[in-house]
Design an enzyme around this catalytic site. Structure first.
Site, PDB file in Angstrom:
ATOM      1  CG  HIS A 288      -0.576   0.015   2.578  1.00  0.00           C
ATOM      2  ND1 HIS A 288      -0.254   1.141   3.249  1.00  0.00           N
ATOM      3  CD2 HIS A 288      -0.069  -0.740   3.309  1.00  0.00           C
ATOM      4  CE1 HIS A 288       0.314   1.087   4.357  1.00  0.00           C
ATOM      5  NE2 HIS A 288       0.153  -0.335   4.545  1.00  0.00           N
ATOM      6  CG  ASP A 300       2.860   0.536   7.981  1.00  0.00           C
ATOM      7  OD1 ASP A 300       2.402  -0.032   6.728  1.00  0.00           O
ATOM      8  OD2 ASP A 300       2.154   0.588   8.987  1.00  0.00           O
ATOM      9  CD  GLU A 334      -3.035  -1.155   5.580  1.00  0.00           C
ATOM     10  OE1 GLU A 334      -3.057  -2.432   6.341  1.00  0.00           O
ATOM     11  OE2 GLU A 334      -2.435  -0.409   6.182  1.00  0.00           O
ATOM     12  CD  GLU A 335      -1.368   2.365   7.852  1.00  0.00           C
ATOM     13  OE1 GLU A 335      -1.874   1.669   8.878  1.00  0.00           O
ATOM     14  OE2 GLU A 335      -0.297   1.790   7.439  1.00  0.00           O
ATOM     15  CG  ASP A 362       1.232  -3.637   5.426  1.00  0.00           C
ATOM     16  OD1 ASP A 362       2.161  -2.874   5.801  1.00  0.00           O
ATOM     17  OD2 ASP A 362       0.135  -3.436   5.869  1.00  0.00           O
TER      18      ASP A 362
END
Length: 461
Positions: A288, A300, A334-335, A362
């Site tokens: 992502h 991340d 995504e988060e 991830d």
């Protein structure tokens, strides 16, 4: 790590249906013909390894990521920086000459933290390090000044509900594992609000700290008042708990300028190498592009996104044409709960039979130990045989559980899933209990300790 995204896909003979894994006897179910065919790809595997580890592509994904992270910076959902990141990657993938490079529009949450601070006023003046949690409401403009109630668990909060009214609840929960402890970040505000609290501050979900509060997404409930919420550092949580244990009254002023805007337009970024024999069948690799706003998002999940890109780059550099289409998807949102991936799934699930396998990176880009896999026993046997091609770099392990936030939609519908696995050092907590051992993958451990909420990443590095 980038080699793992390639060897596993060199020879996908079957369109496998996913189901819970059973014993390792699946390895014996693979026919000798299949084993010989997979072994026939050893020269190609070595060429990929040599290019990635020793050749011109050595360090390329790292160098690409460094330029990207330094140029674009943090990429919060709904932000201009995320828009820039998507445009950056769209241009880079086109310039490399990958096929079918395009953007697929989605809607993503748009939340901004604004100015935020917490100050302990009594028994002494002390600035508390905080990081507002995603989707948190703001405080009033003048802030909230209230007495603190420190609890170490939800159970303690429930027992002390009458004491919580009108106070700021501080959770100083012990770290057990990410999967077990993250529920305090996800649900802490809701549970505190049910007890009548005016705000909640939550000890960061981590076993280590350098006075570094973490962030992450949290979830309100429609029938519960929304109160401001943030994480505080481990050190500050422990200090407040120590003061409280002496019976000393603690007063804190909290000010948060968070804002939630209407959902923003964003895009999943897609590129392919079209298959030579089965172009409609898809092998999907992904990471992502979005990140939190308190760091560069290099780990991340910039690292995962860029090693997924590198998989296609290496195949292209070697002039290889896989039998099936190798598709790269760089997710957005995504988060905030995998919202970009969910919309991709809704758009493409009508062709689910064309997706042979889905993979997400991830879990960090550390020293690889193997791959996590979810699928049928027969598919697992094929994957174990494929992994033997990685013997030159001593990465041959297959772990259970190959899901991830962005691919779980597909895995739950039976598509085999793969995820990267890296070693974790041993963590030792109260009473000398060792929670993780060196060499055990974080994914493998986490899936033995599932929480009631969706896994969310809280650190932006």
């Amino acid at each position: 790590m980038k080699c793992l995204f390639l060897i596993a896909f060199i020879h996908l003979l079957l369109k496998c249906t996913g189901k819970p894994l059973s014993g390792d006897d699946s390895y014996r179910k693979i026919s000798e013909d299949v084993k010989r065919e997979i072994a026939g790809y050893s020269d190609i595997a070595k060429a990929i390894i040599n290019l990635a580890v020793y050749g011109n592509a050595q360090n390329r994904s790292y160098e690409r990521l460094a330029v990207f992270a330094d140029t674009v910076g943090p990429r919060l959902s709904g932000s201009k920086n995320l828009d820039l990141a998507i445009k950056y990657m769209f241009s880079a993938l086109q310039e490399e000459g990958l096929e079918n490079v395009h953007l697929e529009p989605v809607k993503v949450p748009h939340w901004e933290r604004g100015e935020e601070f917490a100050l302990m006023l009594a028994p002494r003046s002390h600035s508390i390090s905080i990081s507002g949690l995603g989707s948190s409401v703001p405080t009033p403009p003048e802030g909230i000044t209230a007495e603190v109630l420190v609890v170490s668990s939800f159970d303690e909060l429930y027992k002390r509900t009458e004491e919580a009214k009108g106070k700021i609840v501080v959770y100083n929960q012990p770290y057990i594992s990410y999967g077990e402890t993250v529920r305090y970040r996800a649900q802490g505000a809701v549970e505190a609000a049910k007890a009548g609290a005016v705000a909640s501050l939550i000890r960061s979900i981590t076993p280590f700290s350098i006075n570094s509060p973490h962030t992450g997404w949290q979830y309100y409930q429609s029938n519960v008042p929304k109160i401001p919420t943030a994480c505080i550092s481990v050190e500050d949580a422990e200090m407040v708990a120590r003061i409280s244990s002496q019976g000393t009254k603690i007063i804190v002023k909290l000010k948060m300028g968070a804002k939630t805007y209407p959902d923003a337009n964003s895009f999943n970024t897609v590129a392919e190498i079209v298959g030579s024999k089965y172009p409609d069948q898809v092998v999907l690799v992904s990471g992502h592009l979005d990140s939190w706003d308190v760091g560069q998002g290099a780990m991340d999940d910039g690292g995962g996104a860029f090693i997924s890109w590198e998989a296609l780059s290496l195949i292209k550099d070697l002039g290889l044409r896989p039998k099936r289409t190798l598709r790269l998807v760089l997710w957005t949102g995504e988060e905030q709960g995998g919202v970009g991936a969910e919309q991709y799934y809704q758009l493409h699930k009508g062709n689910i039979s064309n997706f042979d396998i889905v993979m997400e990176s991830d879990e960090g880009t550390f020293m690889p130990t193997g791959l996590g896999f979810t699928g049928s026993d027969k598919a697992r046997g094929i994957m174990k045989e494929n992994m033997q091609l990685l013997q030159p770099i001593n990465v041959t392990a297959i772990y259970e559980s190959g899901g991830g936030t962005d691919i779980d939609y597909w895995v739950k519908d039976g598509v085999p899933g793969l995820g990267n696995c890296s070693p974790i050092f041993s963590f030792t907590f109260k009473e000398g209990k060792t929670v993780l051992r060196m060499g055990q993958s974080f994914k493998q451990y986490r899936n033995k300790h599932k929480s009631v909420c969706r896994r969310r990443r809280q650190v932006a590095v």
